[in-house]
Design a protein around this motif. Sequence first.
Motif, PDB file in Angstrom:
ATOM      1  N   ALA A  36      20.965  75.498  18.448  1.00  0.00           N
ATOM      2  CA  ALA A  36      19.650  75.617  19.161  1.00  0.00           C
ATOM      3  C   ALA A  36      18.955  73.913  19.189  1.00  0.00           C
ATOM      4  CB  ALA A  36      18.650  76.317  18.051  1.00  0.00           C
ATOM      5  N   ARG A  87      20.916  70.486  21.389  1.00  0.00           N
ATOM      6  CA  ARG A  87      20.988  71.863  21.385  1.00  0.00           C
ATOM      7  C   ARG A  87      22.480  72.450  21.031  1.00  0.00           C
ATOM      8  NH1 ARG A  87      22.791  76.313  23.720  1.00  0.00           N
ATOM      9  NH2 ARG A  87      21.647  78.351  23.555  1.00  0.00           N
ATOM     10  N   ARG A 101      15.174  75.063  16.092  1.00  0.00           N
ATOM     11  CA  ARG A 101      15.978  75.496  14.939  1.00  0.00           C
ATOM     12  C   ARG A 101      14.950  75.479  13.644  1.00  0.00           C
ATOM     13  NH1 ARG A 101      18.949  71.708  13.892  1.00  0.00           N
ATOM     14  NH2 ARG A 101      18.161  71.067  12.160  1.00  0.00           N
ATOM     15  N   LYS A 107      12.699  78.577  13.452  1.00  0.00           N
ATOM     16  CA  LYS A 107      13.623  79.724  13.695  1.00  0.00           C
ATOM     17  C   LYS A 107      13.792  80.508  12.306  1.00  0.00           C
ATOM     18  CE  LYS A 107      18.141  81.439  15.578  1.00  0.00           C
ATOM     19  NZ  LYS A 107      19.480  80.980  16.024  1.00  0.00           N
TER      20      LYS A 107
END
Length: 93
Positions: A79, A39, A84, A87
């Motif tokens: 992320a 992350r 991600r 996203k």
Amino acid sequence: MITPQNVFRHELIGLPVEVIDSNHNDFIGIKGKIIDETRNTITVDTGLDEKQLPKENVTILLTLPGDKKVSIEGKVIIARPEDRIKKKFKKIR
């Protein structure tokens, strides 16, 4: 196919990378291949050792297939990789 416009939605592991800017001067100039991503960090194999870099503090230059280069501010990709990829990002031109 990975392009500068959709790089955020692809796996970064395996891509050549160079740190071009950072709050921490020791990170600038680190080059290698991304071997892991969490992350908040990316791990880069420099050939001599592995460096773990905080995404929040670096701007990286990725070399995509076809020798296209794209710079990414690490704050943008904070992320988990699996989150991600799902996203939504604003389009880059």
